[in-house]
Design a protein around this motif. Structure first.
Motif, PDB file in Angstrom:
ATOM      1  N   ILE A 129       0.855  -1.183   0.000  1.00  0.00           N
ATOM      2  CA  ILE A 129       0.000   0.000   0.000  1.00  0.00           C
ATOM      3  C   ILE A 129       0.894   1.236   0.000  1.00  0.00           C
ATOM      4  CG2 ILE A 129      -1.748   1.333   1.239  1.00  0.00           C
ATOM      5  CD1 ILE A 129      -2.821  -1.286   0.177  1.00  0.00           C
ATOM      6  N   VAL A 130       0.769   2.044  -1.048  1.00  0.00           N
ATOM      7  CA  VAL A 130       1.486   3.320  -1.108  1.00  0.00           C
ATOM      8  C   VAL A 130       0.591   4.371  -0.473  1.00  0.00           C
ATOM      9  CG1 VAL A 130       2.716   4.927  -2.589  1.00  0.00           C
ATOM     10  CG2 VAL A 130       2.506   2.530  -3.263  1.00  0.00           C
ATOM     11  N   LEU A 131       1.099   5.048   0.550  1.00  0.00           N
ATOM     12  CA  LEU A 131       0.251   5.870   1.424  1.00  0.00           C
ATOM     13  C   LEU A 131       0.799   7.280   1.549  1.00  0.00           C
ATOM     14  CD1 LEU A 131      -1.204   4.769   4.848  1.00  0.00           C
ATOM     15  CD2 LEU A 131       0.167   6.853   4.717  1.00  0.00           C
ATOM     16  N   ASP A 132      -0.138   8.226   1.632  1.00  0.00           N
ATOM     17  CA  ASP A 132       0.232   9.621   1.890  1.00  0.00           C
ATOM     18  C   ASP A 132      -0.873  10.279   2.694  1.00  0.00           C
ATOM     19  OD1 ASP A 132       2.112  11.889   1.357  1.00  0.00           O
ATOM     20  OD2 ASP A 132       0.306  12.762   0.500  1.00  0.00           O
ATOM     21  N   THR A 133      -0.496  11.271   3.487  1.00  0.00           N
ATOM     22  CA  THR A 133      -1.468  12.036   4.268  1.00  0.00           C
ATOM     23  C   THR A 133      -1.276  13.524   4.035  1.00  0.00           C
ATOM     24  OG1 THR A 133      -0.023  12.242   6.223  1.00  0.00           O
ATOM     25  CG2 THR A 133      -1.451  10.286   6.101  1.00  0.00           C
ATOM     26  N   GLU A 134      -2.331  14.267   4.299  1.00  0.00           N
ATOM     27  CA  GLU A 134      -2.246  15.724   4.440  1.00  0.00           C
ATOM     28  C   GLU A 134      -2.727  16.059   5.842  1.00  0.00           C
ATOM     29  OE1 GLU A 134      -0.754  17.569   2.329  1.00  0.00           O
ATOM     30  OE2 GLU A 134      -0.648  16.073   0.717  1.00  0.00           O
ATOM     31  N   THR A 135      -2.142  17.091   6.434  1.00  0.00           N
ATOM     32  CA  THR A 135      -2.394  17.396   7.848  1.00  0.00           C
ATOM     33  C   THR A 135      -2.629  18.881   8.061  1.00  0.00           C
ATOM     34  OG1 THR A 135      -0.030  17.719   8.323  1.00  0.00           O
ATOM     35  CG2 THR A 135      -0.888  15.462   8.500  1.00  0.00           C
ATOM     36  N   THR A 136      -3.079  19.208   9.258  1.00  0.00           N
ATOM     37  CA  THR A 136      -3.329  20.618   9.593  1.00  0.00           C
ATOM     38  C   THR A 136      -2.042  21.380   9.858  1.00  0.00           C
ATOM     39  OG1 THR A 136      -3.545  20.120  11.957  1.00  0.00           O
ATOM     40  CG2 THR A 136      -5.568  20.056  10.624  1.00  0.00           C
ATOM     41  N   GLY A 137      -0.966  20.660  10.075  1.00  0.00           N
ATOM     42  CA  GLY A 137       0.319  21.280  10.384  1.00  0.00           C
ATOM     43  C   GLY A 137       1.400  20.235  10.463  1.00  0.00           C
ATOM     44  N   LEU A 138       2.491  20.565  11.145  1.00  0.00           N
ATOM     45  CA  LEU A 138       3.673  19.710  11.117  1.00  0.00           C
ATOM     46  C   LEU A 138       3.886  18.872  12.366  1.00  0.00           C
ATOM     47  CD1 LEU A 138       6.238  22.204   9.501  1.00  0.00           C
ATOM     48  CD2 LEU A 138       4.934  20.386   8.381  1.00  0.00           C
ATOM     49  N   SER A 139       3.101  19.082  13.412  1.00  0.00           N
ATOM     50  CA  SER A 139       3.390  18.408  14.674  1.00  0.00           C
ATOM     51  C   SER A 139       2.161  17.710  15.240  1.00  0.00           C
ATOM     52  CB  SER A 139       3.939  19.415  15.699  1.00  0.00           C
ATOM     53  OG  SER A 139       4.126  18.793  16.952  1.00  0.00           O
ATOM     54  N   ALA A 140       2.160  16.385  15.178  1.00  0.00           N
ATOM     55  CA  ALA A 140       1.066  15.619  15.771  1.00  0.00           C
ATOM     56  C   ALA A 140       1.065  15.760  17.288  1.00  0.00           C
ATOM     57  CB  ALA A 140       1.200  14.149  15.384  1.00  0.00           C
ATOM     58  N   ASP A 141       2.239  15.846  17.881  1.00  0.00           N
ATOM     59  CA  ASP A 141       2.330  15.965  19.346  1.00  0.00           C
ATOM     60  C   ASP A 141       1.801  17.299  19.843  1.00  0.00           C
ATOM     61  OD1 ASP A 141       3.407  13.438  19.670  1.00  0.00           O
ATOM     62  OD2 ASP A 141       5.475  14.147  19.448  1.00  0.00           O
ATOM     63  N   SER A 142       1.770  18.300  18.968  1.00  0.00           N
ATOM     64  CA  SER A 142       1.257  19.624  19.359  1.00  0.00           C
ATOM     65  C   SER A 142      -0.207  19.811  18.996  1.00  0.00           C
ATOM     66  CB  SER A 142       2.096  20.724  18.694  1.00  0.00           C
ATOM     67  OG  SER A 142       3.442  20.663  19.129  1.00  0.00           O
ATOM     68  N   GLY A 143      -0.860  18.736  18.549  1.00  0.00           N
ATOM     69  CA  GLY A 143      -2.296  18.814  18.296  1.00  0.00           C
ATOM     70  C   GLY A 143      -2.714  18.845  16.845  1.00  0.00           C
ATOM     71  N   ASP A 144      -1.754  18.856  15.926  1.00  0.00           N
ATOM     72  CA  ASP A 144      -2.133  18.814  14.505  1.00  0.00           C
ATOM     73  C   ASP A 144      -2.709  17.438  14.175  1.00  0.00           C
ATOM     74  OD1 ASP A 144      -1.539  21.403  13.456  1.00  0.00           O
ATOM     75  OD2 ASP A 144       0.594  20.955  13.746  1.00  0.00           O
ATOM     76  N   ARG A 145      -3.595  17.408  13.185  1.00  0.00           N
ATOM     77  CA  ARG A 145      -4.330  16.179  12.866  1.00  0.00           C
ATOM     78  C   ARG A 145      -4.295  15.887  11.381  1.00  0.00           C
ATOM     79  NH1 ARG A 145      -8.037  15.219  17.051  1.00  0.00           N
ATOM     80  NH2 ARG A 145      -8.307  13.168  16.063  1.00  0.00           N
ATOM     81  N   ILE A 146      -4.614  14.657  11.040  1.00  0.00           N
ATOM     82  CA  ILE A 146      -4.730  14.258   9.644  1.00  0.00           C
ATOM     83  C   ILE A 146      -6.056  14.757   9.075  1.00  0.00           C
ATOM     84  CG2 ILE A 146      -4.959  12.280   8.066  1.00  0.00           C
ATOM     85  CD1 ILE A 146      -3.138  10.696   9.900  1.00  0.00           C
ATOM     86  N   ILE A 147      -6.006  15.336   7.872  1.00  0.00           N
ATOM     87  CA  ILE A 147      -7.237  15.780   7.219  1.00  0.00           C
ATOM     88  C   ILE A 147      -7.529  14.990   5.933  1.00  0.00           C
ATOM     89  CG2 ILE A 147      -7.105  18.118   8.162  1.00  0.00           C
ATOM     90  CD1 ILE A 147      -6.034  19.033   5.435  1.00  0.00           C
ATOM     91  N   GLU A 148      -6.515  14.284   5.400  1.00  0.00           N
ATOM     92  CA  GLU A 148      -6.719  13.512   4.183  1.00  0.00           C
ATOM     93  C   GLU A 148      -5.801  12.300   4.208  1.00  0.00           C
ATOM     94  OE1 GLU A 148      -6.669  14.014  -0.722  1.00  0.00           O
ATOM     95  OE2 GLU A 148      -5.652  15.485   0.543  1.00  0.00           O
ATOM     96  N   LEU A 149      -6.345  11.167   3.771  1.00  0.00           N
ATOM     97  CA  LEU A 149      -5.569   9.935   3.650  1.00  0.00           C
ATOM     98  C   LEU A 149      -5.757   9.397   2.232  1.00  0.00           C
ATOM     99  CD1 LEU A 149      -3.944   7.546   4.952  1.00  0.00           C
ATOM    100  CD2 LEU A 149      -6.179   6.523   5.483  1.00  0.00           C
ATOM    101  N   GLY A 150      -4.653   9.140   1.548  1.00  0.00           N
ATOM    102  CA  GLY A 150      -4.707   8.573   0.206  1.00  0.00           C
ATOM    103  C   GLY A 150      -3.863   7.318   0.133  1.00  0.00           C
TER     104      GLY A 150
END
Length: 237
Positions: A5-26
């Motif tokens: 599975i070739v996977l990519d995401t788009e997110t609200t920002g650069l840091s998951a630990d600081s609260g950024d989240r995934i908005i798109e999964l392909g």
């Protein structure tokens, strides 16, 4: 070869630990190094706005995401799709970090419990092309992958491009695999005596038209090389 599975995401920002989240999964699926069309493409409501810099990268507006499901609502479907696969990701630490944070928030164990392994194409590219730019766009340009439709980052499009890049990066591995599979072992070959003494190979001489065409090709090559072709220095046979 495991399902890939070739996977990519788009997110609200650069840091998951600081609260950024995934908005798109392909995700795009490869079986035997071929696209199957069994893709997964999802948008999520992250419960927060994207950073301004992130918006410039992916162009997915906060308004567009408001009516999309939360990641936790679709987590079971996502894990079922990914189950047992080898994940192929560019700069894998980033996407895996975000996926693990989403799984943690949804009450699930880390991604490693679900997939066979993760292959990082950025690490592969750095090993193959040390000291060069190895972004997805740079690799597309270097490997002849058409990325003309990539004006903004999008998870599904980027996964499709990365699948093509991965096939190019591992083309030598494919050739070796085919060669290995094509060679029968010694125990597979019948041990039958063959008498070659009576074998007469026919000699097919070129006709006048074929000789003329051959001469014209040699003349073109000789002209292109500035008269430096090696056959000019050899004696006629």
């Amino acid at each position: 070869m495991p399902r890939q599975i070739v996977l990519d995401t788009e997110t609200t920002g650069l840091s998951a630990d600081s609260g950024d989240r995934i908005i798109e999964l392909g995700c795009v699926e490869l079986l035997n190094r071929k696209l199957t069309g069994n893709n997964l493409h999802l948008y999520f409501n992250p419960g927060r706005d994207s950073h301004e810099d992130a918006l410039k990268v992916h162009g997915i507006s906060n308004e567009f995401l408001k009516d999309k499901p939360r990641f936790a609502e679709l987590v079971d479907d996502i894990l079922q799709y990914l189950q047992g696969a080898e994940l192929i990701i560019h700069n894998a630490a980033f996407d895996v970090g975000f996926l693990n944070k989403e799984l943690e928030l949804a009450g699930h164990p880390a991604l490693a419990h679900c997939v066979e392994r993760v292959t990082d194409t950025l690490a592969m590219a750095k090993e193959l092309y040390p000291g060069k730019r190895n972004s997805l766009d740079a690799l597309c340009d270097r490997l002849g992958v058409d990325n003309s439709g990539r004006t903004l980052h999008g998870a599904l499009l980027d996964a499709e491009l990365l699948a093509d890049v991965y096939i190019h990066l591992t083309r030598g591995q494919k050739a070796l695999l085919i060669a290995d599979e094509a060679q029968p072992s010694a125990t597979d070959l019948p041990l039958l005596p063959i008498d070659l003494h009576a074998l007469v190979l026919p000699v097919l001489h070129a006709n006048a038209q074929e000789q003329q065409a051959h001469a014209e090709v040699l003349a073109q090559i000789d002209k292109a090389s500035g008269g430096k072709t090696i056959w000019r220095t050899l004696p006629s046979i």
